[in-house]
Design a protein around this motif. Structure first.
Motif, PDB file in Angstrom:
ATOM      1  N   TYR A 165      14.344   2.350  -6.109  1.00 32.33           N
ATOM      2  CA  TYR A 165      13.602   2.581  -4.879  1.00 32.33           C
ATOM      3  C   TYR A 165      14.569   2.776  -3.719  1.00 32.33           C
ATOM      4  O   TYR A 165      15.669   2.221  -3.698  1.00 32.33           O
ATOM      5  CB  TYR A 165      12.553   1.513  -4.601  1.00 32.33           C
ATOM      6  CG  TYR A 165      13.059   0.111  -4.332  1.00 32.33           C
ATOM      7  CD1 TYR A 165      13.389  -0.287  -3.049  1.00 32.33           C
ATOM      8  CD2 TYR A 165      13.149  -0.814  -5.360  1.00 32.33           C
ATOM      9  CE1 TYR A 165      13.814  -1.582  -2.798  1.00 32.33           C
ATOM     10  CE2 TYR A 165      13.567  -2.104  -5.116  1.00 32.33           C
ATOM     11  CZ  TYR A 165      13.898  -2.482  -3.834  1.00 32.33           C
ATOM     12  OH  TYR A 165      14.315  -3.757  -3.585  1.00 32.33           O
ATOM     13  N   VAL A 166      14.149   3.629  -2.804  1.00 31.21           N
ATOM     14  CA  VAL A 166      14.982   3.993  -1.662  1.00 31.21           C
ATOM     15  C   VAL A 166      14.114   3.972  -0.402  1.00 31.21           C
ATOM     16  O   VAL A 166      12.903   4.150  -0.472  1.00 31.21           O
ATOM     17  CB  VAL A 166      15.617   5.387  -1.842  1.00 31.21           C
ATOM     18  CG1 VAL A 166      16.568   5.408  -3.044  1.00 31.21           C
ATOM     19  CG2 VAL A 166      14.554   6.463  -1.994  1.00 31.21           C
ATOM     20  N   PRO A 167      14.743   3.764   0.765  1.00 33.31           N
ATOM     21  CA  PRO A 167      13.970   3.812   2.002  1.00 33.31           C
ATOM     22  C   PRO A 167      13.427   5.226   2.226  1.00 33.31           C
ATOM     23  O   PRO A 167      14.099   6.208   1.945  1.00 33.31           O
ATOM     24  CB  PRO A 167      14.982   3.451   3.094  1.00 33.31           C
ATOM     25  CG  PRO A 167      16.199   2.972   2.401  1.00 33.31           C
ATOM     26  CD  PRO A 167      16.144   3.443   0.993  1.00 33.31           C
ATOM     27  N   SER A 168      12.224   5.310   2.740  1.00 32.95           N
ATOM     28  CA  SER A 168      11.625   6.598   3.081  1.00 32.95           C
ATOM     29  C   SER A 168      12.144   7.025   4.447  1.00 32.95           C
ATOM     30  O   SER A 168      11.842   6.388   5.461  1.00 32.95           O
ATOM     31  CB  SER A 168      10.107   6.485   3.124  1.00 32.95           C
ATOM     32  OG  SER A 168       9.554   7.642   3.726  1.00 32.95           O
ATOM     33  N   GLU A 179      11.303   9.701   6.052  1.00 24.06           N
ATOM     34  CA  GLU A 179      10.157  10.179   6.842  1.00 24.06           C
ATOM     35  C   GLU A 179       9.436   9.010   7.505  1.00 24.06           C
ATOM     36  O   GLU A 179       9.113   9.078   8.689  1.00 24.06           O
ATOM     37  CB  GLU A 179       9.183  10.957   5.955  1.00 24.06           C
ATOM     38  CG  GLU A 179       9.731  12.267   5.458  1.00 24.06           C
ATOM     39  CD  GLU A 179       8.804  12.948   4.463  1.00 24.06           C
ATOM     40  OE1 GLU A 179       7.725  12.402   4.149  1.00 24.06           O
ATOM     41  OE2 GLU A 179       9.169  14.029   3.996  1.00 24.06           O
ATOM     42  N   ASN A 180       9.185   7.960   6.758  1.00 23.14           N
ATOM     43  CA  ASN A 180       8.484   6.806   7.319  1.00 23.14           C
ATOM     44  C   ASN A 180       9.363   6.035   8.296  1.00 23.14           C
ATOM     45  O   ASN A 180       8.866   5.425   9.244  1.00 23.14           O
ATOM     46  CB  ASN A 180       7.986   5.887   6.211  1.00 23.14           C
ATOM     47  CG  ASN A 180       6.872   6.524   5.412  1.00 23.14           C
ATOM     48  OD1 ASN A 180       6.284   7.522   5.822  1.00 23.14           O
ATOM     49  ND2 ASN A 180       6.581   5.966   4.260  1.00 23.14           N
ATOM     50  N   LYS A 181      10.681   6.072   8.083  1.00 22.74           N
ATOM     51  CA  LYS A 181      11.601   5.402   9.008  1.00 22.74           C
ATOM     52  C   LYS A 181      11.478   6.029  10.402  1.00 22.74           C
ATOM     53  O   LYS A 181      11.518   5.342  11.406  1.00 22.74           O
ATOM     54  CB  LYS A 181      13.036   5.511   8.494  1.00 22.74           C
ATOM     55  CG  LYS A 181      14.058   4.793   9.338  1.00 22.74           C
ATOM     56  CD  LYS A 181      15.443   4.880   8.724  1.00 22.74           C
ATOM     57  CE  LYS A 181      16.456   4.171   9.569  1.00 22.74           C
ATOM     58  NZ  LYS A 181      17.796   4.243   8.973  1.00 22.74           N
ATOM     59  N   LEU A 214       0.826  -1.214   0.000  1.00 27.55           N
ATOM     60  CA  LEU A 214       0.000   0.000   0.000  1.00 27.55           C
ATOM     61  C   LEU A 214       0.854   1.256   0.000  1.00 27.55           C
ATOM     62  O   LEU A 214       0.560   2.219  -0.722  1.00 27.55           O
ATOM     63  CB  LEU A 214      -0.949  -0.006   1.204  1.00 27.55           C
ATOM     64  CG  LEU A 214      -2.068  -1.042   1.143  1.00 27.55           C
ATOM     65  CD1 LEU A 214      -2.859  -1.046   2.439  1.00 27.55           C
ATOM     66  CD2 LEU A 214      -2.974  -0.795  -0.041  1.00 27.55           C
ATOM     67  N   VAL A 215       1.918   1.271   0.795  1.00 25.10           N
ATOM     68  CA  VAL A 215       2.817   2.425   0.811  1.00 25.10           C
ATOM     69  C   VAL A 215       3.492   2.579  -0.547  1.00 25.10           C
ATOM     70  O   VAL A 215       3.600   3.681  -1.088  1.00 25.10           O
ATOM     71  CB  VAL A 215       3.864   2.301   1.944  1.00 25.10           C
ATOM     72  CG1 VAL A 215       4.943   3.349   1.807  1.00 25.10           C
ATOM     73  CG2 VAL A 215       3.180   2.417   3.302  1.00 25.10           C
ATOM     74  N   ALA A 216       3.924   1.464  -1.150  1.00 23.11           N
ATOM     75  CA  ALA A 216       4.581   1.514  -2.455  1.00 23.11           C
ATOM     76  C   ALA A 216       3.634   2.037  -3.520  1.00 23.11           C
ATOM     77  O   ALA A 216       4.000   2.896  -4.325  1.00 23.11           O
ATOM     78  CB  ALA A 216       5.104   0.131  -2.850  1.00 23.11           C
ATOM     79  N   ILE A 217       2.409   1.539  -3.527  1.00 20.66           N
ATOM     80  CA  ILE A 217       1.432   1.990  -4.519  1.00 20.66           C
ATOM     81  C   ILE A 217       1.137   3.465  -4.334  1.00 20.66           C
ATOM     82  O   ILE A 217       1.117   4.237  -5.295  1.00 20.66           O
ATOM     83  CB  ILE A 217       0.141   1.147  -4.454  1.00 20.66           C
ATOM     84  CG1 ILE A 217       0.428  -0.263  -4.978  1.00 20.66           C
ATOM     85  CG2 ILE A 217      -0.989   1.795  -5.247  1.00 20.66           C
ATOM     86  CD1 ILE A 217      -0.700  -1.247  -4.749  1.00 20.66           C
ATOM     87  N   ARG A 274      12.269   1.965  11.676  1.00 28.29           N
ATOM     88  CA  ARG A 274      13.166   1.151  10.834  1.00 28.29           C
ATOM     89  C   ARG A 274      12.792   1.369   9.373  1.00 28.29           C
ATOM     90  O   ARG A 274      11.729   1.899   9.057  1.00 28.29           O
ATOM     91  CB  ARG A 274      13.072  -0.326  11.186  1.00 28.29           C
ATOM     92  CG  ARG A 274      11.705  -0.910  10.951  1.00 28.29           C
ATOM     93  CD  ARG A 274      11.624  -2.336  11.475  1.00 28.29           C
ATOM     94  NE  ARG A 274      10.260  -2.797  11.393  1.00 28.29           N
ATOM     95  CZ  ARG A 274       9.881  -3.857  10.714  1.00 28.29           C
ATOM     96  NH1 ARG A 274      10.758  -4.599  10.098  1.00 28.29           N
ATOM     97  NH2 ARG A 274       8.612  -4.209  10.686  1.00 28.29           N
ATOM     98  N   SER A 275      13.679   0.928   8.492  1.00 26.15           N
ATOM     99  CA  SER A 275      13.404   1.040   7.054  1.00 26.15           C
ATOM    100  C   SER A 275      12.470  -0.077   6.640  1.00 26.15           C
ATOM    101  O   SER A 275      12.883  -1.215   6.492  1.00 26.15           O
ATOM    102  CB  SER A 275      14.705   0.944   6.243  1.00 26.15           C
ATOM    103  OG  SER A 275      15.501   2.072   6.479  1.00 26.15           O
ATOM    104  N   GLN A 276      11.199   0.264   6.485  1.00 28.11           N
ATOM    105  CA  GLN A 276      10.243  -0.730   6.005  1.00 28.11           C
ATOM    106  C   GLN A 276       9.390  -0.163   4.887  1.00 28.11           C
ATOM    107  O   GLN A 276       8.711  -0.905   4.202  1.00 28.11           O
ATOM    108  CB  GLN A 276       9.367  -1.249   7.134  1.00 28.11           C
ATOM    109  CG  GLN A 276       8.317  -0.272   7.632  1.00 28.11           C
ATOM    110  CD  GLN A 276       7.441  -0.890   8.694  1.00 28.11           C
ATOM    111  OE1 GLN A 276       7.919  -1.650   9.527  1.00 28.11           O
ATOM    112  NE2 GLN A 276       6.164  -0.588   8.669  1.00 28.11           N
ATOM    113  N   SER A 277       9.448   1.138   4.699  1.00 27.88           N
ATOM    114  CA  SER A 277       8.716   1.783   3.609  1.00 27.88           C
ATOM    115  C   SER A 277       9.719   2.274   2.581  1.00 27.88           C
ATOM    116  O   SER A 277      10.732   2.880   2.934  1.00 27.88           O
ATOM    117  CB  SER A 277       7.922   2.987   4.123  1.00 27.88           C
ATOM    118  OG  SER A 277       6.959   2.590   5.058  1.00 27.88           O
ATOM    119  N   PHE A 278       9.413   2.002   1.318  1.00 30.45           N
ATOM    120  CA  PHE A 278      10.310   2.407   0.251  1.00 30.45           C
ATOM    121  C   PHE A 278       9.545   3.272  -0.740  1.00 30.45           C
ATOM    122  O   PHE A 278       8.356   3.053  -0.983  1.00 30.45           O
ATOM    123  CB  PHE A 278      10.913   1.175  -0.432  1.00 30.45           C
ATOM    124  CG  PHE A 278      11.761   0.378   0.514  1.00 30.45           C
ATOM    125  CD1 PHE A 278      13.117   0.610   0.595  1.00 30.45           C
ATOM    126  CD2 PHE A 278      11.200  -0.565   1.354  1.00 30.45           C
ATOM    127  CE1 PHE A 278      13.911  -0.099   1.493  1.00 30.45           C
ATOM    128  CE2 PHE A 278      11.970  -1.285   2.255  1.00 30.45           C
ATOM    129  CZ  PHE A 278      13.331  -1.051   2.327  1.00 30.45           C
TER     130      PHE A 278
END
Length: 173
Positions: A95-98, A100-102, A8-11, A107-111
């Motif tokens: 793609y890179v880690p977000s 802001e979301n980190k 969902l975050v990726a989309i 942690r890096s889970q949103s890209f």
């Protein structure tokens, strides 16, 4: 659940970038791809979303797959082969880690999309491109089209998807 959240975050990220980012790769309007003679179609960034893709390995990218009205109609109706005039665009970004979301998740889970890598097009014209299954192919990186040797690799790869009229991407309703 984590995979669903990631998807969902990726989309959302890809859709947001498609809607608001300047062209993914600057281009010269008059540059055409060798062999196929395809130029970047005007207004392609306003086309509808067909699907998104996350490619691993050497590609390490996100893609937004867009279609013109002819392609979208064919996808929605499940029409194969695609009719002449259908154009499918694939916009690719690393793609890179977000960051802001980190901060939110710890942690890096949103890209999210990072630097653009290329734009690719498939143009259906069963008369003009009869030798390549009715499709013309285009690849642009930093505004430059792929060279002739590179462009000759498109059809052999897409030929593996012959049952789907050479198109890998399936429609995501």
């Amino acid at each position: 659940m984590t995979r669903i959240a990631f998807l969902l975050v990726a989309i959302a990220a890809v859709t947001g970038v498609v809607a608001s980012m300047a062209p993914a790769s600057g281009h010269a309007d008059d540059e055409a791809v060798p062999i196929f003679g395809i130029k970047i179609p005007p207004g392609y960034r306003d086309w509808r979303l067909i699907s998104v893709a996350h490619e691993e390995g050497n590609l390490h990218s996100f893609a937004a797959i867009l279609g013109n009205d002819v392609a979208i109609k064919a996808y929605r109706e499940g029409k194969l082969p695609f009719p002449d005039g259908a154009i499918i665009a694939a916009l690719h970004w690393r793609y890179v880690p977000s960051e802001e979301n980190k901060k939110v998740f710890g942690r890096s889970q949103s890209f999210v999309p990072g630097p653009p890598t290329n734009i690719q097009f498939m143009v259906k014209d069963s008369t003009k491109y009869v030798v390549t299954g009715g499709w013309g192919f285009a690849h642009f990186m930093d505004g430059k089209s792929g060279d002739e040797a590179f462009m000759k690799t498109c059809f052999p790869c897409h030929e593996q998807a012959k049952a789907r009229d050479l198109v890998f991407t399936r429609y995501s309703p």
